[in-house]
Design an enzyme around this catalytic site. Structure first.
Site, mmCIF file in Angstrom:
data_model
loop_
_atom_site.group_PDB
_atom_site.id
_atom_site.type_symbol
_atom_site.label_atom_id
_atom_site.label_comp_id
_atom_site.label_asym_id
_atom_site.label_seq_id
_atom_site.Cartn_x
_atom_site.Cartn_y
_atom_site.Cartn_z
ATOM 1 C CB THR A 196 103.045 55.238 35.623
ATOM 2 O OG1 THR A 196 102.128 55.363 36.731
ATOM 3 C CG2 THR A 196 104.474 55.365 36.131
ATOM 4 N NE ARG A 240 97.122 51.641 30.909
ATOM 5 C CZ ARG A 240 97.888 52.637 30.504
ATOM 6 N NH1 ARG A 240 97.355 53.700 29.919
ATOM 7 N NH2 ARG A 240 99.195 52.593 30.682
ATOM 8 C CB CYS A 266 99.304 46.493 43.858
ATOM 9 S SG CYS A 266 98.500 47.989 43.205
ATOM 10 C CD1 TRP A 278 67.784 39.616 72.072
ATOM 11 C CD2 TRP A 278 66.663 38.694 70.361
ATOM 12 N NE1 TRP A 278 68.499 38.514 71.639
ATOM 13 C CE2 TRP A 278 67.838 37.927 70.593
ATOM 14 C CE3 TRP A 278 65.802 38.309 69.327
ATOM 15 C CZ2 TRP A 278 68.157 36.802 69.835
ATOM 16 C CZ3 TRP A 278 66.134 37.190 68.565
ATOM 17 C CH2 TRP A 278 67.292 36.449 68.821
ATOM 18 C CE1 TYR A 282 71.408 36.914 66.172
ATOM 19 C CE2 TYR A 282 69.919 36.644 64.311
ATOM 20 C CZ TYR A 282 71.012 36.216 65.041
ATOM 21 O OH TYR A 282 71.701 35.100 64.637
ATOM 22 C CG ASP A 329 71.421 37.108 73.405
ATOM 23 O OD1 ASP A 329 70.603 36.675 72.581
ATOM 24 O OD2 ASP A 329 72.480 36.521 73.710
#
Length: 493
Positions: A34, A67, A72, A427, A431, A447
């Site tokens: 296709t 293409r 979908c 820490w 983070y 923490d």
């Protein structure tokens, strides 16, 4: 990272036969008979095995002459979760390409950010994703343009430049080649409307998706003037390459596995050329490309995190739209409560933030830039002197480009550079990695929130680091599940 060498045809074909949505965006199916390429979950009849090939990116399929399927819409899928999990040079480059770096700075600029020569980066991308940086950027422009054509009333000229094309002719030629349709055909009979800076898009998110939990996390940390939130929505200001902007997100409560999750995002942009960058940064904040099924499977038998995952499937690690901002907020959050850090941040915004071009809904200012904060004296900041010095030093490194938080550099190198700044400890660095760099395997055992959460679950907080060893490589998600046990819902704000 899924590469052209590692796409096993038999495994890919099994995913296509089962229409497994988890692989949408991970690879693409090209059908020789296709001339089109599809996502694995395409509802069309499954083609014969001998008639298909598999590609690691939409750009790879396009380069091979295929293409996009009109049924979908394969290029509208969330990106591969491997980009953040492995964080290889190709994955980091893909994040920057999605942000529009190639359109703004060219291939040389992209290569410089990733730390390679343009030629070597092109070889890496061709091996990993089946296409070079220009082809990958072209595919991203085409996808952005299609969404704008189908969902907005912008003129075609505005869409062309908002998508990153250098001319209307290039825009028209690319749309016809990729989608086998003209822009007018894609838009149908709706016609074009007046030009405005407002753009509404639907952002695809992998399922399951715990939208309310994500909203709760963002809302409780919202800084007045920069962010605001309510039941089912969140809005904030955006600092973008060509100007300022705002975004309002309509976030669904919960979307279960197998369903399609979309977050509606309405952008008000000072310059429409920032559309692609704004979209990508919001997707990072939503952690839209996460594979929540893989995360939940990893925690299935864990006595601590397992029950939390079953209670809130699809919980995300909130990223951020601006790495510099989250770095500053990480320093503000050192050894203080979330409310305390929010109060100090609000003062900085009121005193040093720049007004946005399109204020509204309580959104008035951009978060202060790193350069603005770097020029301040630590004595003038509303925080302890030592923390003020750390903040100014961090902002100086960010403003000079010594440290980049755009997901281009290697995460380990960024962490080492952060730790070299006096006052920036593990820490803070971790983070920043968690939220600015999208690191999926970060844990903060010291923490206070983690310690409180473990205590609330009947666990000894001092064993946090030991417990987390079993949660790799998804410790960031374990971190969020523990934090979530302490987060008030949006109805309580």
């Amino acid at each position: 990272m899924t590469s052209t060498e590692r796409l096993d045809p038999e495994s890919c074909y099994r995913a296509v036969k089962s229409r497994d949505r988890r692989f949408d965006g991970v690879f693409y199916t090209a059908v020789r008979t296709t001339g089109i390429y599809c996502r694995p979950s395409c509802p069309a009849r499954t083609p014969a095995f001998q008639n298909v090939t598999f590609h690691p990116s939409a750009a790879s399929a396009q380069a091979a002459g295929y293409r996009a399927c009109k049924r979908c819409l394969p290029d509208a899928t969330p990106g591969s979760p491997d980009w953040d999990v492995a964080a290889t040079a190709a994955g980091r480059a893909m994040r920057l390409i999605a942000d529009g770096v190639v359109d703004r700075e060219g291939v040389d600029g992209l290569a410089s950010r990733v730390g390679y020569t343009p030629r070597h980066l092109a070889r890496i991308l061709a091996a990993e994703l089946g296409a070079g940086p220009l082809a990958l950027a072209r595919a991203r422009r085409a996808q952005t343009a299609r969404v704008l054509i189908e969902t907005t009333e912008l003129t075609y000229a505005d869409i062309a430049f908002a998508s990153g094309f250098s001319s209307v002719r290039q825009f028209n030629d690319t749309i016809r080649e990729v989608y086998a349709s003209s822009p007018t055909d894609l838009r149908g009979r709706r016609g074009g409307g007046a030009t405005t800076g407002a753009v509404t898009m639907r952002l695809a998110v992998r399922t399951p998706f715990a939208g309310r939990a994500l909203l709760d996390f963002l809302a409780v940390r919202a800084i007045p003037g920069v962010e605001t939130a309510g039941a089912g929505w969140y809005a904030r200001t955006l600092s973008l390459p060509h100007g300022s902007g705002t975004v309002r997100l309509e976030i669904p409560d919960v979307v279960e596995t197998g369903q399609t999750a979309f977050v509606s995002a309405t952008f008000a942009l000072e310059d429409l050329r920032d559309t692609a960058a704004a979209t990508e940064r919001v997707r990072r904040m939503l952690d839209a490309d996460c594979d929540p099924v893989a995360v939940s499977d990893a925690f299935a038998g864990d006595p601590v995190i397992g029950p939390l995952v079953r209670a809130t499937p699809g919980l995300r690690v909130p990223g951020h739209v601006d790495g510099h901002e989250i770095a500053v907020r990480a320093v503000l959050g050192q050894q203080v409560s979330v409310a305390g850090a929010r109060t100090v941040a609000a003062r900085l915004v009121a005193e040093h933030g720049r007004p946005v071009a399109h204020p509204g809904e309580g959104l008035t200012h951009l978060f202060p830039s790193a350069a603005t904060l770097a020029a301040l004296s630590p004595e003038d900041l509303p925080m302890p002197r030592s923390r003020g010095r750390a903040l100014v030093a961090l902002c100086s490194a960010l403003a000079s480009g010594e440290i980049a938080l755009d997901r281009g550099p290697d995460r380990g190198a960024v962490r080492e550079a952060l730790l070299e700044i006096p006052g920036i400890g593990p820490w803070t660095a971790d983070y920043i990695a968690l939220r600015a760099l999208g690191h999926p395997d970060v844990f903060l055992p010291t923490d206070i929130g983690i310690r409180d959460a473990l205590a609330g679950l009947g666990r000894d907080p001092s064993t946090a680091a030991h417990l987390a060893e079993a949660w790799a490589p998804w410790r960031s998600y374990a971190q969020l599940h523990l934090w979530h046990t302490l987060t008030p819902t949006t109805k309580e704000h």
